[in-house]
Scaffold this motif. Structure first.
Motif: not given
Length: 290
Positions: A217-242
């Protein structure tokens, strides 16, 4: 001899020349030149091939090179459409406007994302951008610095020409190179596959199901919520490394047959080709307009 043949066909020479020129012009009009970056060469070929199958009267010629070369081709009116892995920046947009008299039309055509893999036995679950940069540039060489077990961090060598590697370098490393003292994957194995056999390994790659390795899981900064990379999170750019993939259309590309190609890329059929090339579809709400 040619004049004799034309007399037999009852066609005047001057008319035949005009007709021939007209046919040549028509043939040229049916060729669409598209410039794109090296990292998008594969998806560009897939898209052009699929589109030409449904439009047999049209030939699409793709030319790959640097991002700067693509922008230059647009500015020089050598390519009416260019495909880029990121949005053009302020200075680039200003240069286009000066060369073309207007800012090129911008269309989102897909999404790209990259996952960071560790061995399934690694206790680390999530990392921030700062931690990822420290790991991949050699500042952090022990897993205990990011909450893992005491042991060396083995950064596996990356395919630097791939779109996802370019994205990771631009988005997470701020353009910095990956650590030089990295581990090379065994012959024939991808870096992410090598991580599956190394408890201390880490590598980046496209999202995939791997036995023995899992994406962090990845988060931009310490205070961010970690996000799992999956197709939905990537397509909607919820996952940060997109980031979005873009098509830019200059004044010469506004003919219906050219804009139709860009619109097709954003259609369900075009988005399927985007996925087949290893990228992710645009959310439906972004497939119309600009």
């Amino acid at each position: 001899m040619m004049e004799s043949h034309m007399r037999n066909l009852n066609i005047k020479p001057c008319f035949a020349i005009v007709l021939a020129l007209g046919l040549c012009a028509s043939a040229r009009a049916q060729t669409l030149n598209i410039q794109l970056t090296d990292s998008l060469a594969g998806v560009g070929k897939r898209l052009s091939r699929a589109y030409m199958e449904g439009h047999p009267g049209l030939k699409i010629q793709t030319t790959a090179g640097s991002l700067e070369a693509a922008l230059d081709a647009l500015d020089r009116k050598e390519a009416p459409i260019i495909l880029l892995p990121r949005a053009i920046r302020y200075k680039e947009a200003r240069a286009c406007q000066e060369a073309l008299g207007k800012r090129p039309d911008e269309y989102k055509i897909g999404v790209e994302g990259v996952a960071v893999y560790v061995n399934t036995a690694n206790p680390v679950k999530a990392l921030t951008y700062e931690e990822l940069e420290a790991v991949f540039t050699g500042k952090y060489t022990n897993w205990k610095l990011v909450g893992g077990d005491d042991g060396a961090v083995n950064v596996y060598s990356q395919n630097t020409n791939a779109a996802w590697a370019e994205l990771f370098r631009d988005e997470v490393l701020n353009g910095k190179p990956v650590v030089v003292s990295q581990v090379t994957a065994p012959a024939g194995a991808e870096p992410t596959q090598a991580v599956a056999s190394d408890n201390q390994g880490i590598a980046i790659g496209p999202l995939a199901k791997l036995q023995g390795a899992r994406p962090l899981e990845v988060k931009r900064v310490v205070s961010s919520t970690p996000v799992e990379p999956n197709q939905e999170n990537i397509s909607n750019r919820i996952y940060p490394i997109t980031r979005y993939l873009y098509a830019y259309v200059g004044p010469l590309g506004t003919e219906p047959r050219m804009t139709a190609f860009v619109e097709w890329i954003r259609s369900e059929a075009g988005q399927q080709v985007i996925q087949q090339a290893g990228f992710y579809p645009l959310p439906a709400k972004l497939r119309s307009g600009r």
